[in-house]
Design an enzyme around this catalytic site. Structure first.
Site, PDB file in Angstrom:
ATOM      1  N   ASP A 176       0.865  -1.175   0.000  1.00 32.46           N
ATOM      2  CA  ASP A 176       0.000   0.000   0.000  1.00 32.46           C
ATOM      3  C   ASP A 176       0.917   1.245   0.000  1.00 32.46           C
ATOM      4  O   ASP A 176       2.094   1.151   0.356  1.00 32.46           O
ATOM      5  CB  ASP A 176      -0.851  -0.043   1.271  1.00 32.46           C
ATOM      6  CG  ASP A 176      -1.634   1.233   1.496  1.00 32.46           C
ATOM      7  OD1 ASP A 176      -2.236   1.730   0.535  1.00 32.46           O
ATOM      8  OD2 ASP A 176      -1.652   1.728   2.649  1.00 32.46           O
ATOM      9  N   ASP A 215      -1.808  -0.656   6.046  1.00 31.64           N
ATOM     10  CA  ASP A 215      -2.107   0.010   7.325  1.00 31.64           C
ATOM     11  C   ASP A 215      -3.595   0.075   7.644  1.00 31.64           C
ATOM     12  O   ASP A 215      -3.972   0.323   8.786  1.00 31.64           O
ATOM     13  CB  ASP A 215      -1.550   1.439   7.332  1.00 31.64           C
ATOM     14  CG  ASP A 215      -2.351   2.370   6.425  1.00 31.64           C
ATOM     15  OD1 ASP A 215      -2.687   1.955   5.300  1.00 31.64           O
ATOM     16  OD2 ASP A 215      -2.660   3.504   6.837  1.00 31.64           O
ATOM     17  N   ASP A 226      -0.386   5.146   0.767  1.00 31.85           N
ATOM     18  CA  ASP A 226      -0.760   6.142   1.785  1.00 31.85           C
ATOM     19  C   ASP A 226      -0.825   5.539   3.192  1.00 31.85           C
ATOM     20  O   ASP A 226      -1.569   4.595   3.444  1.00 31.85           O
ATOM     21  CB  ASP A 226      -2.126   6.755   1.444  1.00 31.85           C
ATOM     22  CG  ASP A 226      -2.069   7.608   0.188  1.00 31.85           C
ATOM     23  OD1 ASP A 226      -0.960   7.808  -0.352  1.00 31.85           O
ATOM     24  OD2 ASP A 226      -3.135   8.068  -0.258  1.00 31.85           O
TER      25      ASP A 226
HETATM   26 MG    MG Z   1      -3.202   3.088   3.477  1.00 34.28          MG
END
Ligand code: MG
Length: 283
Positions: free
Chosen positions: A15, A223, A17
């Site tokens: 991922d 995240d 961001d």
């Molecule tokens: Mg993310």
């Protein structure tokens, strides 16, 4: 091509961001040490992000990431022509990439959101309703980056202001219309019936097909809740901490095998990769 039996070779799917990039500043700097090491080891780092193709292509130009990536939460897989890879899925050509589309067109997504908004009566604002300046303000991106974020092809991030009942009505309408939704770091994302897991599986199959004698060991890093399908698809799932130092809640099965990286976002990314390499777990 490799002909001898090899020890595991790493394939990293990540991922962006809040994971490889800082949640607030979008900086990659804290992960540079491990990224450089991976480059020396010739380990592909494949982006699987909610970001648009324009945003990810920009990242590819400034860092050493693979020419294979998935955009807009697994809505499409892009494969750079110059890699000369073969694949079995139906695709179309766009610029220097072949595109395997898994999601729905942006026009269809926007049209369905407009209808769903009327149906549930909530205040819903998507990128299509916002100027580049407003997107920049809400996301913390600079103007050029916000312009790239607005170049959407398959999904729409929206801000939902309404009651729980209105949210359920909104989601039901999307489902009835053949679309899906998920929670990202900042927005509710409306997209086709696809996710990061399906896109990751296509990418892993692509490596297996093109390098059949390489025993790939896949590592996934994320995240947020939208990374759960990605983490479920890989051999070694890694969860980095969120800005408040907490970790996203995971389903029990995944939680029992996930590695919780010590550190927030790119710092956690860096620490996890360095630790795994040091321990020899992955090589
Ligand atoms: Mg993310």
């Amino acid at each position: 091509m490799y002909s001898m039996p090899l020890q595991h070779k790493l394939l990293i799917l990540t991922d962006l961001d809040g994971t490889l990039l800082d949640y607030f500043t979008y900086s990659i700097n804290q992960a540079l040490e491990s990224l450089e090491l991976l480059q020396e080891l010739d380990v592909p780092v494949v982006v699987v992000s909610s970001k648009t193709r324009a945003e990810i292509e920009y990242m590819l130009n400034i860092s050493n990431l693979s020419g294979i990536f998935a955009s807009e939460n697994g809505s499409a897989v892009f494969i750079a022509h110059d890699l000369g890879l073969k694949f079995i899925q139906t695709s179309y050509v766009s610029g220097s990439f072949s595109v395997i589309q898994l999601g729905q067109s942006y026009a269809r997504i926007i049209d369905t959101i407009r209808q769903a908004k009327v149906y549930c009566g909530a205040d819903i604002r998507g990128f299509a309703d916002m100027s580049i300046k407003e997107v920049a303000r809400i996301t913390g991106l600079d103007i050029e980056a916000a312009e790239r974020a607005k170049q959407r092809e398959f999904s729409e991030p929206v801000i939902f202001n309404g009651s729980r009942e209105q949210l359920i009505k909104f989601q039901d309408f999307l489902k009835e219309s053949g679309l899906s939704w998920l929670m990202g770091g900042r927005f509710l994302h409306v997209l086709g019936q696809c996710d990061k897991g399906l896109a990751a599986q296509i990418i892993i199959n692509l490596f297996t097909l093109n390098f059949p004698s390489t025993p790939w060991k896949t590592v996934g890093l994320g995240d947020g809740p939208n990374d759960i399908p990605l983490l479920q698809t890989v051999d070694v799932p890694v969860l980095v901490a969120r800005p408040d130092n907490s970790y996203t809640e995971l389903p029990t099965e995944l939680n029992s095998r996930v590695i919780k990286a010590p550190g927030i976002g790119p710092e956690g990314w860096n620490n996890a990769i360095l630790q795994l390499l040091r321990k020899g777990v992955l090589l």
